[in-house]
Design an enzyme around this catalytic site. Structure first.
Site, PDB file in Angstrom:
ATOM      1  N   TYR A 191      47.538  -3.503  38.268  1.00  0.00           N
ATOM      2  CA  TYR A 191      47.662  -2.674  37.084  1.00  0.00           C
ATOM      3  C   TYR A 191      47.683  -1.233  37.620  1.00  0.00           C
ATOM      4  O   TYR A 191      48.531  -0.363  37.670  1.00  0.00           O
ATOM      5  CB  TYR A 191      47.126  -2.863  35.723  1.00  0.00           C
ATOM      6  N   TYR A 243      54.445   5.487  23.194  1.00  0.00           N
ATOM      7  CA  TYR A 243      53.361   5.193  22.223  1.00  0.00           C
ATOM      8  C   TYR A 243      53.233   5.547  21.019  1.00  0.00           C
ATOM      9  O   TYR A 243      54.476   5.368  20.187  1.00  0.00           O
ATOM     10  CB  TYR A 243      51.942   6.119  22.937  1.00  0.00           C
TER      11      TYR A 243
END
Length: 309
Positions: A191, A243
């Site tokens: 990640y 988001y």
């Protein structure tokens, strides 16, 4: 088609007096050193035209924009079973929130918040060592952009690893619910490294072109995904790509897009073009302040909104 070069030149001229607005993502130490007055923008049309302005050929840390590429890889490996591990709904919460994981038993709301992208990294890791998975991601992005110079910034990756305490908390929480198959350190290694990919606006716009052209890169002739999958990835970018500011971005810009806290935004005008813009100063949602404005101006001038002119 409108004179796109004139449009990007005009956008740059109008935003130049405002360069430096917003707040650079200083919680990742390596990103805190970026000049907040940087601004670049590139449009690549499905016909192969390239229109660019400003610092468009300077590499920057794409951060969460990379989540589009890892999702595409995960879908290629696991198909629709990917959605057993991560949802497809907007979060309404900050990108690094842990709140919903508690209520939803460790299943992240979508693949573009941090927890969701960590779950996707776990899927990409299947059958690989972390080093192999990272290599696969880099090769895939180079293939999309048709550019072998794209690489991970090791200093940014190191900086994220050293300060990513909340991401460690998210991953451990998910592991406690049995939602990760691999050790947390391995998943987060993948990640942190894919978030540390360094790309220019021009490279980023080219890498998104397959999403503007029904899954096929018209510059190389390569089919990357099916038409249906390209449409669905675009849908997720539109609803979840910014988001808890995704609804506002859809309202103002009306294009599928994905932002990153490095100040980059990748956007897609289906059937027309892919766009990348970079301005490091962020708004309160963690999205590029001037980048969002630039894309709103572009959509207004071109009429490219998916909701109509």
């Amino acid at each position: 088609m409108a004179d796109l070069q004139a449009i990007v030149d005009e956008i740059h001229a109008k935003l130049t007096p405002r360069l430096g607005e917003g707040k650079v993502a200083d919680y990742i130490p390596q990103l805190a050193h970026i000049d907040p007055k940087k601004f670049g923008m590139t449009i690549v049309t499905v016909d192969g035209e390239v229109h660019k302005v400003g610092d468009c050929d300077e590499p920057f840390s794409i951060q969460s924009v990379s989540k589009v590429f890892t999702l595409t890889l995960a879908l290629g490996k696991h198909g629709e079973t990917t959605w057993n591990r991560v949802g497809r709904e907007p979060s309404g919460s900050a990108f690094n929130s842990i709140v919903q994981l508690e209520h939803e038993e460790g299943k992240p709301r979508n693949p573009f918040i941090n927890a969701g992208a960590i779950a996707v990294s776990d899927l990409v890791l299947a059958g690989h060592t972390p080093r192999e998975a990272i290599g696969e991601i880099v090769r895939f992005v180079r293939y999309l952009a048709d550019d072998d110079s794209i690489a991970i910034d090791p200093e940014v990756a190191k900086s994220e690893q050293a300060t990513g305490f909340r991401n460690f908390a998210l991953a451990n929480f998910m592991r406690s619910f049995g939602k990760l198959d691999h050790p947390v350190e391995h998943v987060l290694g993948v990640y942190f490294h894919h978030c540390a990919l360094a790309m220019t606006c021009t490279q980023l716009a080219k890498s998104a072109l397959f999403l503007a052209a029904s899954g096929r890169n018209p510059l190389t002739g390569h089919t990357v995904v099916s038409k249906q999958r390209a449409r669905r990835i675009n849908a997720l970018m539109l609803t979840c790509g910014h988001y808890d500011g995704s609804g506002d971005f859809a309202y103002r810009v009306g294009l599928p897009g994905k932002s990153g806290v490095g100040g980059g935004i990748m956007a897609v005008a289906p059937g027309k073009a892919s766009v990348a813009v970079w301005s490091p100063g962020l708004n309160h949602n963690g999205n590029s302040l001037l980048g969002s404005l630039a894309l709103e101006m572009l959509a207004t001038r071109t009429g490219w909104s998916v909701f109509g002119q």
